[in-house]
Design a protein around this motif. Structure first.
Motif, PDB file in Angstrom:
ATOM      1  N   TRP A 171      51.399   9.228  57.535  1.00 18.37           N
ATOM      2  CA  TRP A 171      51.090   9.873  56.261  1.00 18.37           C
ATOM      3  C   TRP A 171      52.336  10.428  55.593  1.00 18.37           C
ATOM      4  N   ILE A 172      53.286  10.878  56.393  1.00 21.59           N
ATOM      5  CA  ILE A 172      54.578  11.288  55.822  1.00 21.59           C
ATOM      6  C   ILE A 172      55.258  10.091  55.176  1.00 21.59           C
ATOM      7  N   LEU A 173      55.251   8.952  55.865  1.00 21.01           N
ATOM      8  CA  LEU A 173      55.887   7.749  55.332  1.00 21.01           C
ATOM      9  C   LEU A 173      55.194   7.269  54.066  1.00 21.01           C
ATOM     10  N   LYS A 174      53.873   7.332  54.047  1.00 23.38           N
ATOM     11  CA  LYS A 174      53.140   6.899  52.858  1.00 23.38           C
ATOM     12  C   LYS A 174      53.370   7.854  51.691  1.00 23.38           C
ATOM     13  N   ALA A 175      53.411   9.145  51.967  1.00 21.69           N
ATOM     14  CA  ALA A 175      53.654  10.116  50.895  1.00 21.69           C
ATOM     15  C   ALA A 175      55.037   9.924  50.303  1.00 21.69           C
ATOM     16  N   ASP A 176      56.007   9.645  51.152  1.00 19.96           N
ATOM     17  CA  ASP A 176      57.361   9.382  50.659  1.00 19.96           C
ATOM     18  C   ASP A 176      57.385   8.107  49.823  1.00 19.96           C
TER      19      ASP A 176
ATOM     20  N   SER B 180      54.116  25.137  58.816  1.00 20.51           N
ATOM     21  CA  SER B 180      53.080  25.313  59.843  1.00 20.51           C
ATOM     22  C   SER B 180      53.477  24.889  61.240  1.00 20.51           C
ATOM     23  N   LYS B 181      54.700  24.401  61.427  1.00 20.51           N
ATOM     24  CA  LYS B 181      55.101  23.819  62.718  1.00 20.51           C
ATOM     25  C   LYS B 181      54.162  22.683  63.126  1.00 20.51           C
ATOM     26  N   PHE B 182      53.590  21.982  62.113  1.00 22.49           N
ATOM     27  CA  PHE B 182      52.652  20.870  62.322  1.00 22.49           C
ATOM     28  C   PHE B 182      51.335  21.327  62.957  1.00 22.49           C
ATOM     29  N   LYS B 183      51.002  22.576  62.834  1.00 24.20           N
ATOM     30  CA  LYS B 183      49.730  23.071  63.366  1.00 24.20           C
ATOM     31  C   LYS B 183      48.601  22.697  62.409  1.00 24.20           C
TER      32      LYS B 183
ATOM     33  N   GLU C 115      45.757  28.776  63.759  1.00 23.13           N
ATOM     34  CA  GLU C 115      47.215  28.678  63.751  1.00 23.13           C
ATOM     35  C   GLU C 115      47.801  28.362  62.382  1.00 23.13           C
ATOM     36  N   ALA C 116      47.009  27.831  61.466  1.00 23.57           N
ATOM     37  CA  ALA C 116      47.547  27.373  60.184  1.00 23.57           C
ATOM     38  C   ALA C 116      46.852  28.030  58.997  1.00 23.57           C
ATOM     39  N   THR C 117      46.562  29.316  59.115  1.00 26.29           N
ATOM     40  CA  THR C 117      46.086  30.121  57.993  1.00 26.29           C
ATOM     41  C   THR C 117      47.056  31.281  57.837  1.00 26.29           C
ATOM     42  N   SER C 118      47.654  31.409  56.669  1.00 27.05           N
ATOM     43  CA  SER C 118      48.657  32.453  56.466  1.00 27.05           C
ATOM     44  C   SER C 118      48.005  33.776  56.105  1.00 27.05           C
ATOM     45  N   TYR C 119      48.792  34.834  56.147  1.00 33.46           N
ATOM     46  CA  TYR C 119      48.293  36.154  55.782  1.00 33.46           C
ATOM     47  C   TYR C 119      47.842  36.195  54.326  1.00 33.46           C
ATOM     48  N   ALA C 120      48.424  35.301  53.493  1.00 31.44           N
ATOM     49  CA  ALA C 120      48.065  35.265  52.073  1.00 31.44           C
ATOM     50  C   ALA C 120      46.879  34.357  51.793  1.00 31.44           C
ATOM     51  N   GLY C 121      46.417  33.624  52.810  1.00 30.02           N
ATOM     52  CA  GLY C 121      45.277  32.738  52.640  1.00 30.02           C
ATOM     53  C   GLY C 121      45.614  31.281  52.453  1.00 30.02           C
ATOM     54  N   ALA C 122      46.908  30.911  52.618  1.00 29.52           N
ATOM     55  CA  ALA C 122      47.282  29.500  52.556  1.00 29.52           C
ATOM     56  C   ALA C 122      46.705  28.764  53.755  1.00 29.52           C
ATOM     57  N   GLN C 123      46.307  27.502  53.543  1.00 26.94           N
ATOM     58  CA  GLN C 123      45.536  26.788  54.555  1.00 26.94           C
ATOM     59  C   GLN C 123      46.146  25.439  54.919  1.00 26.94           C
ATOM     60  N   GLY C 124      46.018  25.097  56.197  1.00 32.56           N
ATOM     61  CA  GLY C 124      46.353  23.760  56.664  1.00 32.56           C
ATOM     62  C   GLY C 124      47.822  23.550  56.942  1.00 32.56           C
ATOM     63  N   PRO C 125      48.167  22.362  57.434  1.00 32.75           N
ATOM     64  CA  PRO C 125      49.553  22.081  57.825  1.00 32.75           C
ATOM     65  C   PRO C 125      50.546  22.154  56.678  1.00 32.75           C
ATOM     66  N   ALA C 126      50.099  21.914  55.436  1.00 29.61           N
ATOM     67  CA  ALA C 126      50.990  21.996  54.279  1.00 29.61           C
ATOM     68  C   ALA C 126      50.830  23.309  53.525  1.00 29.61           C
TER      69      ALA C 126
ATOM     70  N   TRP D 248      42.822  20.866  55.644  1.00 27.11           N
ATOM     71  CA  TRP D 248      42.939  20.825  57.105  1.00 27.11           C
ATOM     72  C   TRP D 248      43.062  19.408  57.628  1.00 27.11           C
ATOM     73  N   ASP D 249      42.768  18.447  56.778  1.00 23.48           N
ATOM     74  CA  ASP D 249      42.884  17.030  57.127  1.00 23.48           C
ATOM     75  C   ASP D 249      44.345  16.620  56.968  1.00 23.48           C
ATOM     76  N   ILE D 250      44.957  16.082  58.015  1.00 21.99           N
ATOM     77  CA  ILE D 250      46.385  15.740  57.970  1.00 21.99           C
ATOM     78  C   ILE D 250      46.692  14.788  56.824  1.00 21.99           C
ATOM     79  N   ALA D 251      45.898  13.738  56.682  1.00 22.01           N
ATOM     80  CA  ALA D 251      46.141  12.761  55.619  1.00 22.01           C
ATOM     81  C   ALA D 251      46.061  13.411  54.248  1.00 22.01           C
ATOM     82  N   ASP D 252      45.021  14.188  54.025  1.00 20.34           N
ATOM     83  CA  ASP D 252      44.840  14.835  52.723  1.00 20.34           C
ATOM     84  C   ASP D 252      45.960  15.830  52.445  1.00 20.34           C
ATOM     85  N   ALA D 253      46.318  16.616  53.461  1.00 21.96           N
ATOM     86  CA  ALA D 253      47.326  17.661  53.280  1.00 21.96           C
ATOM     87  C   ALA D 253      48.696  17.065  52.979  1.00 21.96           C
TER      88      ALA D 253
END
Length: 353
Positions: A53-58, A79-82, A87-98, A121-126
């Protein structure tokens, strides 16, 4: 964390007698996750589930400042790829690996893998949303007139919003937001080397064929899209009742990419203006046939079920018995041995544009 191990399985160098050039082919452990060419587009050190998905996004972004390593380094910072909510919800409410805020996700989020969910939360979508947003920010950075690295400006916009970049006419200083944005940008750019790997194909030399191979190799990792692709680059395609479908859905109409012949047309354009479809490309070059024993980088290889009128696939010779091509829906532009590219019995011949 599951890290990519043993990316390069083989490095083969072949000197072409009398041509004064060298072609090196690197075979990846996952041929479907091909990397870009010539040193700027390789990728290493990412979890396997993120890699395609990284390669496709690029590949979907035409901005040269975008690289797989930039996206990977940004994901590491975010997110350290979490991927779990814990593990991947920030204090401000940001969500997912991105780390998308809900309002921002509403703008950039899509169901990239067609699984029926549009979720940060979906890797492909994020990763797809991350790539689309960063591509837009890179364009905005380059047109802004602000000084500095467009990548730094885009990253600052991703982290703090483009309004903060406009306020400071550049990356916000350390005094802004406790230095969070400043540190974010510095950290991502400093970590780039960690994620940069060798490209799948490195091409040296010059000439029409070599130049075409180099141009096409820079699009390795671009998704296949039936009917997609133009001399200007990837584009969405269409479905014709038989081709372009994936999982029962028309993939081509929502996938920006190339099919086999549009990749070839793109590779040679504008120095040689080849026709659009494979059979016509054979017709335009058939007066310059090449035997299997005399192939050179950039030569075109064709496959057919029944003669020149039934040619259904074209690929570009990449050296060492391999081709660079766009195989079919669900795959990407990649390097494969000639014997594995298409059914061996369908091989029709080769030409030199």
């Amino acid at each position: 964390m599951k890290w990519m191990v043993g990316i390069v399985l083989a490095l083969v160098a072949m000197a072409l007698a009398g041509a004064g050039l060298i072609v090196m082919v690197v075979v990846d452990s996952d041929a479907s996750a091909a990397e870009n060419a010539d040193g700027g587009g390789g990728l290493q050190g990412v979890p396997e589930e993120f890699r395609p998905w990284i390669l496709k996004a690029d590949a979907a972004c035409a901005e040269p400042e975008m690289t797989p390593a930039l996206l990977a380094s940004q994901l590491w910072a975010e997110s350290k790829f979490k991927t779990t909510r814990e593990e991947a919800t920030s204090y401000a409410g940001a969500q997912g690996p991105a780390q998308f805020m809900p309002g921002t996700w509403a703008t950039w989020g899509t169901d990239a893998d067609g699984n029926g969910r549009n979720s940060p939360w979906d890797i492909a979508d994020a990763v797809t949303a991350q790539g689309r947003m960063m591509c837009s920010l890179l364009r905005q950075a380059k047109s802004s007139g602000y000084g500095g690295d467009p990548r730094a400006l885009a990253l600052a916009g991703y982290n703090a919003g483009w309004g903060a970049v406009e306020r400071y006419r550049g990356v916000p200083p350390q005094s802004f937001a406790g230095g969070e944005t400043y540190g974010y940008v510095q950290s991502i750019l400093a970590e780039l080397k960690r994620f940069e790997g060798p490209g799948i194909l490195q091409v040296s030399g010059s000439g029409a064929g070599v130049d075409a191979l180099r141009r096409a190799a820079a699009r390795a990792g671009t998704p296949y899209s039936w009917g997609g692709g133009t001399p200007a680059g990837p584009s969405t395609g269409f479905c014709d009742g038989t081709n372009g479908y994936l999982g029962g859905r028309c993939s081509a109409s929502v996938t920006a990419g190339f099919d086999c012949s549009s990749l070839v047309q793109y590779a040679y354009w504008p120095s040689i203006r080849l026709p659009r479809v494979a059979a016509a490309q054979y017709g335009a070059t058939s007066d310059r046939p090449v035997s299997r024993d005399n192939l050179q980088p950039g030569d075109l290889l064709f496959w057919s079920k029944a003669g020149s009128g039934s040619i259904y696939h074209v690929a570009i010779y990449a050296g060492d018995g391999k081709v660079l091509h766009a195989p079919r829906t669900g795959r990407v532009v990649e390097v494969q041995p000639i014997a594995d590219a298409m059914p061996a019995g369908d091989y029709f011949g080769a030409t030199r544009p």
